[in-house]
Design a protein around this motif. Sequence first.
Motif, PDB file in Angstrom:
ATOM      1  N   ARG A 283       5.521  -6.431   3.900  1.00  5.26           N
ATOM      2  CA  ARG A 283       4.121  -6.409   4.358  1.00  5.26           C
ATOM      3  C   ARG A 283       3.497  -5.103   3.907  1.00  5.26           C
ATOM      4  O   ARG A 283       4.121  -4.044   4.000  1.00  5.26           O
ATOM      5  N   TYR A 284       2.234  -5.183   3.490  1.00  2.00           N
ATOM      6  CA  TYR A 284       1.562  -3.939   3.135  1.00  2.00           C
ATOM      7  C   TYR A 284       0.072  -4.037   3.438  1.00  2.00           C
ATOM      8  O   TYR A 284      -0.485  -5.129   3.611  1.00  2.00           O
ATOM      9  N   LEU A 285      -0.549  -2.848   3.509  1.00  2.00           N
ATOM     10  CA  LEU A 285      -1.979  -2.750   3.777  1.00  2.00           C
ATOM     11  C   LEU A 285      -2.691  -2.336   2.508  1.00  2.00           C
ATOM     12  O   LEU A 285      -2.254  -1.399   1.827  1.00  2.00           O
ATOM     13  N   LYS A 286      -3.752  -3.043   2.190  1.00  2.00           N
ATOM     14  CA  LYS A 286      -4.586  -2.645   1.044  1.00  2.00           C
ATOM     15  C   LYS A 286      -6.019  -3.065   1.323  1.00  2.00           C
ATOM     16  O   LYS A 286      -6.259  -4.210   1.718  1.00  2.00           O
ATOM     17  N   ASP A 287      -6.925  -2.130   1.100  1.00  2.00           N
ATOM     18  CA  ASP A 287      -8.356  -2.403   1.287  1.00  2.00           C
ATOM     19  C   ASP A 287      -8.639  -3.015   2.663  1.00  2.00           C
ATOM     20  O   ASP A 287      -9.414  -3.972   2.800  1.00  2.00           O
ATOM     21  N   GLY A 288      -7.951  -2.518   3.688  1.00  2.00           N
ATOM     22  CA  GLY A 288      -8.216  -2.973   5.046  1.00  2.00           C
ATOM     23  C   GLY A 288      -7.607  -4.324   5.383  1.00  2.00           C
ATOM     24  O   GLY A 288      -7.822  -4.853   6.468  1.00  2.00           O
ATOM     25  N   ARG A 289      -6.848  -4.911   4.456  1.00  2.00           N
ATOM     26  CA  ARG A 289      -6.223  -6.201   4.736  1.00  2.00           C
ATOM     27  C   ARG A 289      -4.717  -6.041   4.802  1.00  2.00           C
ATOM     28  O   ARG A 289      -4.148  -5.176   4.135  1.00  2.00           O
ATOM     29  N   GLU A 290      -4.053  -6.906   5.563  1.00  2.00           N
ATOM     30  CA  GLU A 290      -2.592  -6.908   5.547  1.00  2.00           C
ATOM     31  C   GLU A 290      -2.120  -8.048   4.655  1.00  2.00           C
ATOM     32  O   GLU A 290      -2.580  -9.197   4.794  1.00  2.00           O
ATOM     33  N   LEU A 291      -1.234  -7.757   3.745  1.00  2.00           N
ATOM     34  CA  LEU A 291      -0.761  -8.748   2.773  1.00  2.00           C
ATOM     35  C   LEU A 291       0.752  -8.838   2.845  1.00  2.00           C
ATOM     36  O   LEU A 291       1.417  -7.929   3.353  1.00  2.00           O
ATOM     37  N   PHE A 292       1.275  -9.939   2.306  1.00  2.00           N
ATOM     38  CA  PHE A 292       2.725 -10.099   2.233  1.00  2.00           C
ATOM     39  C   PHE A 292       3.119 -10.366   0.788  1.00  2.00           C
ATOM     40  O   PHE A 292       2.590 -11.268   0.152  1.00  2.00           O
ATOM     41  N   GLN A 293       4.014  -9.560   0.268  1.00  2.00           N
ATOM     42  CA  GLN A 293       4.509  -9.759  -1.096  1.00  2.00           C
ATOM     43  C   GLN A 293       5.921 -10.331  -1.030  1.00  2.00           C
ATOM     44  O   GLN A 293       6.878  -9.627  -0.686  1.00  2.00           O
ATOM     45  N   PRO A 294       6.064 -11.639  -1.335  1.00  2.00           N
ATOM     46  CA  PRO A 294       7.413 -12.200  -1.333  1.00  2.00           C
ATOM     47  C   PRO A 294       8.191 -11.726  -2.559  1.00  2.00           C
ATOM     48  O   PRO A 294       7.612 -11.517  -3.626  1.00  2.00           O
ATOM     49  N   ALA A 295       9.490 -11.560  -2.405  1.00  2.00           N
ATOM     50  CA  ALA A 295      10.317 -11.141  -3.549  1.00  2.00           C
ATOM     51  C   ALA A 295      11.757 -11.567  -3.305  1.00  2.00           C
ATOM     52  O   ALA A 295      12.192 -11.709  -2.153  1.00  2.00           O
ATOM     53  N   ARG A 296      12.496 -11.737  -4.403  1.00  2.00           N
ATOM     54  CA  ARG A 296      13.900 -12.136  -4.280  1.00  2.00           C
ATOM     55  C   ARG A 296      14.790 -10.922  -4.005  1.00  2.00           C
ATOM     56  O   ARG A 296      15.876 -11.058  -3.471  1.00  2.00           O
ATOM     57  N   VAL A 297      14.304  -9.762  -4.426  1.00  2.00           N
ATOM     58  CA  VAL A 297      15.029  -8.518  -4.149  1.00  2.00           C
ATOM     59  C   VAL A 297      14.004  -7.449  -3.774  1.00  2.00           C
ATOM     60  O   VAL A 297      12.931  -7.379  -4.379  1.00  2.00           O
ATOM     61  N   VAL A 298      14.335  -6.629  -2.782  1.00  2.00           N
ATOM     62  CA  VAL A 298      13.468  -5.506  -2.387  1.00  2.00           C
ATOM     63  C   VAL A 298      14.188  -4.203  -2.722  1.00  2.00           C
ATOM     64  O   VAL A 298      15.358  -4.021  -2.376  1.00  2.00           O
ATOM     65  N   LEU A 299      13.480  -3.317  -3.425  1.00  2.00           N
ATOM     66  CA  LEU A 299      14.006  -1.967  -3.683  1.00  2.00           C
ATOM     67  C   LEU A 299      13.123  -0.969  -2.942  1.00  2.00           C
ATOM     68  O   LEU A 299      11.912  -0.907  -3.166  1.00  2.00           O
ATOM     69  N   LEU A 300      13.746  -0.174  -2.078  1.00  2.00           N
ATOM     70  CA  LEU A 300      13.024   0.795  -1.251  1.00  2.00           C
ATOM     71  C   LEU A 300      13.142   2.165  -1.905  1.00  2.00           C
ATOM     72  O   LEU A 300      14.253   2.680  -2.074  1.00  2.00           O
ATOM     73  N   ALA A 301      11.989   2.756  -2.283  1.00  2.00           N
ATOM     74  CA  ALA A 301      12.010   4.007  -3.058  1.00  2.00           C
ATOM     75  C   ALA A 301      10.858   4.903  -2.627  1.00  2.00           C
ATOM     76  O   ALA A 301      10.088   5.394  -3.438  1.00  2.00           O
TER      77      ALA A 301
END
Length: 570
Positions: A283-301
């Motif tokens: 989940r992320y916030l951009k331009d005042g909206r909350e969005l969800f980016q689906p992915a098969r792998v998540v890399l936290l950096a």
Amino acid sequence: MPTSQPSPADVVIIGLGAAGGVAALPLARAGLTVVGLEAGRRHSPADFAPDELRNNVRGWPHAVQKANREIPTHRPNASSPTLPRLAVHPMMNAVGGTSLHYWAQSWRLNPWDFKVVSETTRRYGASRVPRGSTIEDWPLDYAELEPYYDAVEYEIGVSGKAGNVNGTIDPRGNVFEGPRRREYPMPPLRRTGFTEMMADAARSLGWRPFPGPAAINSQPNQDRSACMYHGYCDRGGCHVSAKNSTAVTTIPRAEATGRLTVVTEATVTRIEVDARGRASGVRYLKDGRELFQPARVVLLASYVYENVRLLLLSTSPAFPRGLSNNRGQVGRHYFAHNLGGGATALFPRDLNTWYGLPAQGTAVDDWADDNFDHSGLDFIGGGNLFLYSDRRPIAAANMNTFGKAPQWGSRWKAFVSENADRWKNAYLQKTTLPYEDNYLDLDPVVKDPLGFPVCRITFDFKENERRVAAFVQEKAVQWLQAAGAIAIERGSVNPTGPTTHAYGGTRMGFDAETNVVDRWGFSHEVPNLGILGASVMGTSGSRNPTLTVQALAWRTADHLVKSWSQRADA
Ligand SMILES: Cc1cc2nc3c(=O)[nH]c(=O)nc-3n(C[C@H](O)[C@H](O)[C@H](O)COP(=O)(O)OP(=O)(O)OC[C@H]3O[C@@H](n4cnc5c(N)ncnc54)[C@H](O)[C@@H]3O)c2cc1C
Ligand code: SF4
């Protein structure tokens, strides 16, 4: 409910800084679709004015940064009150992350740094590993990381002089370094009268000085200019792109493949898991909206503090104490590099260091790591000694007066006017170990403007770190005296809050009971969650972290490509 993005990605990377910006390239080259969610925005070389007032005093661009709104709190131990919070977070939110304004010293760790426990036990006995330390050997050795060090050095452009190519020792480089497969891609940054003076002084003591390695072009390289040596790249970007940042090297190359999509000003607030406990996207916030980016792998950096914070905030029925934290290891084994206990010297003549930069210096490794016999000593480890050429007017005037003048008035002005180019501070990076009672967690009181708790640091240096510091400081004093210093002030080791050299919190290791990620950088508990950055490092060595962070990031990405069908979520 967040709005789902139309196209799921193969891989989503949280944070496109020094680590995430490197990992994107091998993934994109392998044909995977990658989305990079970056809290900051893009900067162009025109943004990087060589302006000390703006960069170093007023803290540009920190003042508009997300990091600045979530500065971790700090207390030296669990029963002490929280210390006053830093006014400015040292790290950067931007495409390229903190590699935009770092100094670009680009060190490999020494082989010993990967095997401190077994090598200390073999040479001096198990009792020499400090009590209370949670240190473990890394789950890989130097030789295994070497190809990735090499790949990154050539990809981002590192200047230096090799001291050990396939076992052939060259005294013009670092004779203590582990074997490398080939020379650096570029010769060292140019020497100055000052760096030569320090090299001569080191040689007069029987030490083996060498030019420090830098991710800065000493000559035109790929599509970028050579360094102009005018300085101001301490907390400033490089306006001619001679200094590497991933914003001018690996990220544009990954974008050129057509496989990397960069989403700027996107603040990730949570990593989601599915019913099986596998990462499903963010989940992320951009331009005042909350969005969800689906992915098969998540890399936290997202750097050490935010890596830990995001995991602890990402609770779910499968992970009630935070993602990948069912064994309570997230936040453990944290430490801040011991950079205190320096030595500042006054010389009897001008040093002519108004031109130059902090990565342009003379290094000594004789007293680092286990490069010397510790049999009769009461500590393990050591420090790298470094003296560099950079000087800026405001910092120069903010000098120590060595007890020779008052701190104000006309005598102070006269002293500074005569001595502003006659002093130098030795930069001493020292072995620092993790301990049971040093850790990161969520602050129970302080929140960021979104209402999420900030990271809390519980940390202080221990006896081994203080002894290393005293020993290494004495070596620096000897070096400065041999170079002709007429006065020297010794610094002390103080509790350290948020730092540019933070380590641990999601440590890498074989044992899932004591480590968050496995030997490849993937979570022991969530197989399609990878973690990048110094949060996976279990030791610091005696040198800056970023090249190791980048080599590990490349290795994690390479492993992902090779094991895609096992790692990726179906
Ligand atoms: C002044 C200075 C000098 C330094 N000099 C050196 C040096 O000479 N040599 C060296 O080795 N190291 C140096 N360092 C340290 C070096 O900068 C770090 O080791 C390195 O940048 C860490 O890489 P990283 O990718 O983990 O973090 P970063 O490079 O900081 O990247 C993290 C990225 O994640 C993004 N992010 C954070 N939270 C979120 C979120 N919630 N959602 C989306 N994105 C997010 C950030 O905006 C950032 O772009 C220096 C640091 C500073 C400040
Ligand atoms: S000194 Fe070199 S690396 Fe630093 S900003 Fe100037 S040109 Fe760039």
